[in-house]
Design a protein around this motif. Structure first.
Motif, PDB file in Angstrom:
ATOM      1  N   ALA A  78       0.913  -1.310   0.034  1.00  0.00           N
ATOM      2  CA  ALA A  78      -0.122  -0.180   0.001  1.00  0.00           C
ATOM      3  C   ALA A  78       0.746   1.370   0.002  1.00  0.00           C
ATOM      4  O   ALA A  78       0.174   2.287  -0.587  1.00  0.00           O
ATOM      5  N   GLY A  79       2.112   1.026   0.651  1.00  0.00           N
ATOM      6  CA  GLY A  79       2.717   2.704   0.725  1.00  0.00           C
ATOM      7  C   GLY A  79       3.670   2.858  -0.556  1.00  0.00           C
ATOM      8  O   GLY A  79       4.532   3.691  -0.602  1.00  0.00           O
ATOM      9  N   THR A  80       3.548   1.953  -1.649  1.00  0.00           N
ATOM     10  CA  THR A  80       4.498   1.903  -2.700  1.00  0.00           C
ATOM     11  C   THR A  80       3.948   3.467  -3.507  1.00  0.00           C
ATOM     12  O   THR A  80       2.939   3.557  -3.874  1.00  0.00           O
ATOM     13  N   PRO A  81       5.181   4.208  -3.658  1.00  0.00           N
ATOM     14  CA  PRO A  81       4.834   5.402  -4.394  1.00  0.00           C
ATOM     15  C   PRO A  81       4.005   5.218  -5.763  1.00  0.00           C
ATOM     16  O   PRO A  81       4.157   4.249  -6.324  1.00  0.00           O
ATOM     17  N   LEU A  82       3.130   6.125  -5.998  1.00  0.00           N
ATOM     18  CA  LEU A  82       2.264   5.849  -7.203  1.00  0.00           C
ATOM     19  C   LEU A  82       3.437   6.184  -8.501  1.00  0.00           C
ATOM     20  O   LEU A  82       3.183   5.564  -9.309  1.00  0.00           O
ATOM     21  N   ALA A  83       3.989   6.998  -8.300  1.00  0.00           N
ATOM     22  CA  ALA A  83       4.898   7.519  -9.623  1.00  0.00           C
ATOM     23  C   ALA A  83       5.843   6.364  -9.588  1.00  0.00           C
ATOM     24  O   ALA A  83       6.206   6.050 -10.982  1.00  0.00           O
ATOM     25  N   GLU A  84       6.297   5.381  -8.750  1.00  0.00           N
ATOM     26  CA  GLU A  84       6.840   4.377  -9.041  1.00  0.00           C
ATOM     27  C   GLU A  84       6.251   3.295 -10.025  1.00  0.00           C
ATOM     28  O   GLU A  84       6.736   2.600 -10.831  1.00  0.00           O
ATOM     29  N   ILE A  85       4.923   3.046  -9.589  1.00  0.00           N
ATOM     30  CA  ILE A  85       4.265   2.100 -10.319  1.00  0.00           C
ATOM     31  C   ILE A  85       4.029   2.502 -11.560  1.00  0.00           C
ATOM     32  O   ILE A  85       3.919   1.992 -12.528  1.00  0.00           O
ATOM     33  N   GLN A  86       3.584   4.041 -11.900  1.00  0.00           N
ATOM     34  CA  GLN A  86       3.211   4.555 -13.039  1.00  0.00           C
ATOM     35  C   GLN A  86       4.473   4.594 -14.023  1.00  0.00           C
ATOM     36  O   GLN A  86       4.432   4.051 -15.225  1.00  0.00           O
ATOM     37  N   ALA A  87       5.746   4.584 -13.356  1.00  0.00           N
ATOM     38  CA  ALA A  87       6.937   4.459 -14.605  1.00  0.00           C
ATOM     39  C   ALA A  87       7.193   3.048 -14.779  1.00  0.00           C
ATOM     40  O   ALA A  87       7.512   2.895 -15.923  1.00  0.00           O
ATOM     41  N   LEU A  88       6.983   2.230 -14.036  1.00  0.00           N
ATOM     42  CA  LEU A  88       6.956   0.794 -14.342  1.00  0.00           C
ATOM     43  C   LEU A  88       5.970   0.255 -15.516  1.00  0.00           C
ATOM     44  O   LEU A  88       6.499  -0.317 -16.426  1.00  0.00           O
ATOM     45  N   LEU A  89       4.783   0.724 -15.146  1.00  0.00           N
ATOM     46  CA  LEU A  89       3.758   0.539 -16.357  1.00  0.00           C
ATOM     47  C   LEU A  89       4.153   1.210 -17.501  1.00  0.00           C
ATOM     48  O   LEU A  89       3.860   0.642 -18.741  1.00  0.00           O
ATOM     49  N   ALA A  90       4.421   2.435 -17.481  1.00  0.00           N
ATOM     50  CA  ALA A  90       4.840   3.150 -18.849  1.00  0.00           C
ATOM     51  C   ALA A  90       5.982   2.348 -19.544  1.00  0.00           C
ATOM     52  O   ALA A  90       6.176   2.338 -20.945  1.00  0.00           O
TER      53      ALA A  90
END
Length: 420
Positions: A78-90
């Motif tokens: 839950a504490g994973t930064p959204l920016a980190e997830i969006q970069a991985l997806l991108a």
């Protein structure tokens, strides 16, 4: 269980694992001591002051635990930064299709500080909400700890597994008042190859609502529809937009399809006057600014409302409200979402009376000085039957009121509830 002392003798718990989250909550339940639950605190300024001496900080509970691009599934702490997830997806040409908003700058904080758990807790969405839905429409599963100190899970990691799906959805928009979510699994989707935005010029609010309705009813598959009145237009794209109000219509997909559908929209809407087209990069910037309420990122605590109504009633509501209050505003979601900035008094009672008068909806006071937020209902008050249901839900999940007490309600007013 990690902790450090604040000067006020409050304890900040920063557990790095779900097991330690469970341990912390069980301690709080045993001691009957409330917890303020947060990630990086990017949305801490929304709602009322939490009535808790201790903080459960999930910023160390991080990491993507599963990502299967071919299955369109991602799981993370839950504490994973959204920016980190969006970069991985991108990096895999994928995205969270519901386009979650970043509240940080509007609330005077840094951009890109939100967490994936906060996305679910606040049920975030952006301009693509009218086509793709919000966070709750893409959640597949959760692991969480209730206010009873019990670990539970809901849903699964594949799209076809719907076991407990409604429970996962039910925590969306609860702002941490029912349970601490430790792990989330979201459905992800391929990102659009390109996009363009058609801009209609100089329409008043009512005419813009007609044009947006026509666009949404067409075969152009519009994924964003916003109206930016003259009072806010200079705040977008670094003052690159000139010539009065703009009505923006976004089309996304493969390049040939986007080209065809933009031309289709231009022909369909030619009676509304001349139009212009924003190419991909400017289009993406514009919709980020629409999403994140950029016109009102002004470094002040001036009240900002997020108002959701039927698209056809928005202009009439705003016309009436303007006669009584000094406001600036723009529309997203085909006119169904109105962002309003007030000069001083939020005029909460009047606004909510008008919402009822014009057919219903809800208003959330997103930004205001603390004293103002404590004096009004920040979230839309619920009708009696729904309030009773929320009270039963709270009793089931958090009978001792351990989780974020007071966040969504003024003391003694209403039970905690979920919110869109």
């Amino acid at each position: 269980m990690q902790e450090q002392q604040q000067p006020e003798a409050a304890t900040i718990f920063t557990p790095p694992t779900p097991e330690q989250v469970l341990e912390t909550v069980r301690w709080a339940v045993a001691e009957e001591t409330p917890l303020e639950v947060l990630g990086h605190g990017s949305k801490r300024g929304i709602g009322h002051r939490v009535e808790a001496a201790h903080v459960l900080d999930l910023s160390r509970l991080t990491g993507v635990t599963l990502y299967e691009p071919e299955e369109l599934v991602l799981s993370a702490r839950a504490g994973t930064p959204l920016a980190e997830i969006q970069a991985l997806l991108a990096a895999h040409n994928q995205e969270l299709a519901f386009e979650p908003m970043d509240y940080g700058p509007l609330l005077g904080g840094e951009p890109c500080r939100g967490t994936i758990g906060g996305v679910l807790a606040a049920n975030l969405s952006g301009p693509r909400r009218l086509k793709a839905g919000a966070a709750r429409d893409h959640i597949l599963g959760i692991h969480a700890v209730s206010g009873r100190g019990e670990a539970f899970k809901s849903g699964g990691r594949v799209v076809k597994n719907v076991t407990g799906y409604d429970l996962a959805k039910g925590l969306a928009g609860s702002w941490g008042t029912l349970a601490v979510v430790t792990d989330v699994t979201f459905k992800v989707l391929p990102a659009a190859e390109t996009e363009k935005t058609l801009l209609l010029n100089g329409l008043d609010d009512h005419t813009a609502a007609e044009a947006m309705a026509a666009a949404m009813g067409s075969s152009a598959e519009v994924s964003g529809a916003a109206h930016l009145p003259e009072g806010v237009i200079a705040k977008f794209l670094g003052r690159a937009l000139v010539g009065g109000a703009k009505t923006a219509l976004r089309v996304e997909g493969f390049a040939p399809s986007v080209e065809y559908r933009i031309d289709l929209l231009a022909r369909l809407l030619r009676s509304y006057g001349p139009a212009e087209v924003l190419e991909t990069e400017q289009s993406r910037q514009l919709w980020r600014e629409v999403r994140d309420c950029h016109p009102f990122v002004d470094g002040t605590p001036a009240p900002v409302w997020r108002v959701s109504v039927a698209p056809t009633t928005g202009p009439r509501l705003l016309d009436t409200f303007r006669r009584a209050a000094g406001i600036n505003a723009y529309y997203d979601w085909q006119g169904g979402l109105i962002w309003m900035r007030m000069e001083a008094d939020p005029e909460a009672e009047l606004l909510r009376k008008l919402i009822v008068h014009f057919g219903g909806g809800h208003a959330t006071l997103i930004r205001a000085p603390v004293a103002v937020r404590e004096a009004v209902d920040v979230f839309q008050p619920q009708p009696p039957q729904l309030a009773a249901l929320s009270a039963r839900l709270k009793e089931q999940f958090d009978p001792k009121n351990i989780m974020n007490p007071g966040r969504m309600v003024r003391p003694g007013q209403h039970p905690e509830r979920t919110h869109d």
